[in-house]
Design an enzyme around this catalytic site. Structure first.
Site, PDB file in Angstrom:
ATOM      1  N   SER A  75       0.823  -1.216   0.000  1.00  0.00           N
ATOM      2  CA  SER A  75       0.000   0.000   0.000  1.00  0.00           C
ATOM      3  C   SER A  75       0.853   1.260   0.000  1.00  0.00           C
ATOM      4  CB  SER A  75      -0.908   0.028   1.232  1.00  0.00           C
ATOM      5  OG  SER A  75      -1.627  -1.174   1.343  1.00  0.00           O
TER       6      SER A  75
HETATM    7  N1  SAH Z   1      -0.884  -4.474   3.962  1.00  0.00           N
HETATM    8  C1  SAH Z   1      -0.102  -4.866   2.801  1.00  0.00           C
HETATM    9  C2  SAH Z   1      -0.791  -4.586   1.489  1.00  0.00           C
HETATM   10  C3  SAH Z   1      -1.882  -5.517   1.257  1.00  0.00           C
HETATM   11  S1  SAH Z   1      -2.460  -5.721  -0.382  1.00  0.00           S
HETATM   12  C4  SAH Z   1       1.274  -4.264   2.827  1.00  0.00           C
HETATM   13  O1  SAH Z   1       1.539  -3.440   3.689  1.00  0.00           O
HETATM   14  O2  SAH Z   1       2.101  -4.663   1.990  1.00  0.00           O
HETATM   15  C5  SAH Z   1      -3.802  -6.805   0.013  1.00  0.00           C
HETATM   16  C6  SAH Z   1      -3.407  -8.202   0.389  1.00  0.00           C
HETATM   17  O3  SAH Z   1      -4.598  -8.845   0.835  1.00  0.00           O
HETATM   18  C7  SAH Z   1      -2.850  -9.056  -0.733  1.00  0.00           C
HETATM   19  O4  SAH Z   1      -1.614  -9.574  -0.389  1.00  0.00           O
HETATM   20  C8  SAH Z   1      -3.907 -10.156  -0.900  1.00  0.00           C
HETATM   21  O5  SAH Z   1      -3.339 -11.404  -1.263  1.00  0.00           O
HETATM   22  C9  SAH Z   1      -4.509 -10.208   0.484  1.00  0.00           C
HETATM   23  N2  SAH Z   1      -5.842 -10.797   0.605  1.00  0.00           N
HETATM   24  C10 SAH Z   1      -6.916 -10.651  -0.224  1.00  0.00           C
HETATM   25  N3  SAH Z   1      -7.962 -11.356   0.240  1.00  0.00           N
HETATM   26  C11 SAH Z   1      -7.555 -11.962   1.401  1.00  0.00           C
HETATM   27  C12 SAH Z   1      -8.188 -12.838   2.341  1.00  0.00           C
HETATM   28  N4  SAH Z   1      -9.426 -13.236   2.194  1.00  0.00           N
HETATM   29  N5  SAH Z   1      -7.459 -13.262   3.393  1.00  0.00           N
HETATM   30  C13 SAH Z   1      -6.172 -12.871   3.560  1.00  0.00           C
HETATM   31  N6  SAH Z   1      -5.520 -12.048   2.706  1.00  0.00           N
HETATM   32  C14 SAH Z   1      -6.204 -11.601   1.636  1.00  0.00           C
END
Ligand code: SAH
Length: 211
Positions: free
Chosen positions: A60
Site C-alpha cells: 500500500s
Molecule cells: N498491507 C499490505 C498490502 C496488502 S495488499 C502491505 O503493507 O504490503 C492486500 C493483500 O490482501 C494481498 O496480499 C492479498 O493477497 C490479500 N488478501 C486478499 N484477500 C484476502 C483474504 N481473504 N485473506 C487474507 N488475505 C487476503
C-alpha cells in the site's frame, strides 16, 4: 539522496496530507520500507505510491498505511488483526504502535516472505499466518483494532465478531476498485456500530481462500 533524508521527506509529505498523530509519523519514519518492497523497487521505497509485489498484489501507499493506523487510534496495549499481510509493511508499522499484531495472508508465498522480513528485522510482536482472513484469527481474538487491507462490499461478519466493544475496524468498502471509500467503524455494542468515511481509495479486492 540518503535513505534518512528520503524518510524525512516522506514524513513531511504525510504531515502535509493530514497525518497529525506524532506516534504514527514516528512509526512511518522508523520502519524501513525498502526492506518490504521488491529489490527492483528499492530506490522508490519512499515515494508516496503503492508498488508491485509478486502475485499481482501491491504494498500500500505510505499515506494510506499511515491514515489507516491513525484512524484506528492504536494504543500501546492494543491487540490488532490485519487481513491482507502483503509485504508485511503495514503490520510492521502497526506493530510499533500496538502491543501485538496478528496478520493473515491468503497467498502462501507472500505470507512466507513477509514472515521472513519481519523475522530478519527482529520484530517480535507481529505474527503472520497463511489462511483466509475473511474468517479472522479467532484463536487470538478479540481485537481492539482490525485493519482490512483489501476491498469488499461489506464488513465480514466474522471480523465484526472478533472486535471488542469499543474497538475500531478500518476497511476499503465498495463494490469495485473505482468507487471504494475508506471507512472506519467503531463497535458500540454487540450488534451496533458507528461509521465514519475517510474518502476515496483504491485497493485490490478481498478474495476468498480459493478462487
Ligand atoms: N498491507 C499490505 C498490502 C496488502 S495488499 C502491505 O503493507 O504490503 C492486500 C493483500 O490482501 C494481498 O496480499 C492479498 O493477497 C490479500 N488478501 C486478499 N484477500 C484476502 C483474504 N481473504 N485473506 C487474507 N488475505 C487476503
Amino acid at each position: 539522496m540518503k535513505l534518512d533524508q528520503q524518510r524525512d521527506e516522506m514524513v513531511n509529505l504525510l504531515k502535509e496530507r493530514g497525518i497529525t498523530d506524532q506516534d504514527v509519523l514516528q512509526a512511518m519514519h522508523d520502519v524501513p520500507r525498502e526492506d518490504f518492497v521488491l529489490p527492483s523497487f528499492h530506490d522508490d521505497a519512499y515515494v508516496d505510491s503503492a508498488l508491485p509485489l509478486t502475485h499481482k498484489q501491491t504494498i500500500s501507499q505510505p499515506l494510506i498505511v499511515a491514515l489507516m493506523a491513525q484512524v484506528l487510534e492504536l494504543q500501546p496495549t492494543d491487540r490488532v488483526l490485519e487481513v491482507g499481510t502483503g509485504s508485511g509493511y503495514a503490520a510492521a508499522v502497526m506493530g510499533r504502535l500496538a502491543k501485538e499484531v496478528f496478520t493473515v495472508e491468503r497467498i502462501g508465498d507472500l505470507a512466507i516472505t513477509a514472515a521472513e522480513t519481519i523475522k530478519r528485522l527482529g520484530i517480535g510482536n507481529v505474527h503472520v499466518r497463511f489462511g483466509d482472513g475473511l474468517k479472522g484469527w479467532p484463536e487470538e481474538g478479540p481485537y481492539d483494532a482490525i485493519a482490512v487491507a483489501a476491498g469488499g462490499d461489506r464488513v465480514p461478519s466474522a471480523l465484526f465478531e472478533q472486535l471488542v466493544v469499543g474497538g475500531r475496524l478500518v476497511m476499503p468498502l465498495g463494490p469495485v476498485q473505482d468507487s471504494q471509500k475508506l471507512i472506519r467503524i467503531r463497535k458500540i455494542d454487540k450488534d451496533r456500530y458507528v461509521e465514519d468515511d475517510f474518502g476515496g481509495v483504491r485497493f485490490v479486492p478481498l478474495l476468498p481462500e480459493t478462487d
